[in-house]
Design a protein around this motif. Sequence first.
Motif, PDB file in Angstrom:
ATOM      1  N   UNK A  55       0.848  -1.187   0.000  1.00  0.00           N
ATOM      2  CA  UNK A  55       0.000   0.000   0.000  1.00  0.00           C
ATOM      3  C   UNK A  55       0.885   1.240   0.000  1.00  0.00           C
ATOM      4  N   UNK A  56       0.266   2.381  -0.233  1.00  0.00           N
ATOM      5  CA  UNK A  56       1.013   3.639  -0.244  1.00  0.00           C
ATOM      6  C   UNK A  56       1.614   3.919   1.133  1.00  0.00           C
ATOM      7  N   UNK A  57       0.868   3.648   2.191  1.00  0.00           N
ATOM      8  CA  UNK A  57       1.379   3.871   3.550  1.00  0.00           C
ATOM      9  C   UNK A  57       2.593   2.995   3.840  1.00  0.00           C
ATOM     10  N   UNK A  62       8.443   2.474   4.559  1.00  0.00           N
ATOM     11  CA  UNK A  62       9.739   1.886   4.185  1.00  0.00           C
ATOM     12  C   UNK A  62      10.713   2.945   3.676  1.00  0.00           C
ATOM     13  N   UNK A  63      10.215   3.917   2.912  1.00  0.00           N
ATOM     14  CA  UNK A  63      11.083   4.966   2.378  1.00  0.00           C
ATOM     15  C   UNK A  63      11.646   5.822   3.501  1.00  0.00           C
ATOM     16  N   UNK A  66      14.299   3.851   5.564  1.00  0.00           N
ATOM     17  CA  UNK A  66      15.579   3.607   4.892  1.00  0.00           C
ATOM     18  C   UNK A  66      16.199   4.858   4.281  1.00  0.00           C
ATOM     19  N   UNK A  67      15.704   6.035   4.603  1.00  0.00           N
ATOM     20  CA  UNK A  67      16.224   7.273   4.049  1.00  0.00           C
ATOM     21  C   UNK A  67      17.499   7.679   4.793  1.00  0.00           C
ATOM     22  N   UNK A  68      18.617   7.645   4.094  1.00  0.00           N
ATOM     23  CA  UNK A  68      19.899   7.971   4.720  1.00  0.00           C
ATOM     24  C   UNK A  68      20.004   9.445   5.078  1.00  0.00           C
ATOM     25  N   UNK A  69      19.383  10.321   4.282  1.00  0.00           N
ATOM     26  CA  UNK A  69      19.423  11.750   4.589  1.00  0.00           C
ATOM     27  C   UNK A  69      18.766  12.040   5.929  1.00  0.00           C
TER      28      UNK A  69
END
Length: 117
Positions: A55-57, A62-63, A66-69
Amino acid sequence: MKVSVSCVLKSGAALMLLLGGCKSFDEYQEERIAYAVKHFEQAQYSNIPDGKVLTLNECVRLAVKNNLDLKVFGLEEQVAKEMRTSEMLGMLPELNVSNNFTGRNNTPASSSKQVHG
């Protein structure tokens, strides 16, 4: 005689342990490269089974996870917080106390005065 033999054996064992733990620059470099390759390969694998529809949520979660910034920003915030704390503590006068309380050593940012007993 027994004491000296025992001392020599213990010294030899300590020396072997010390030399066995030493590594050269090239050995450290190879170890770091192997460690980086291992973690890079693990990062490539996905925990999501093939054919599963997200799903979008779930995609957004997950994004963000896992976002290194964002992780770097969080670490920078923690460092800034610690720097502010150290600056605040630097403004406090250093208090040196002995049995007879002879005085206090002041820093330039404080407005306290020297105390004599």
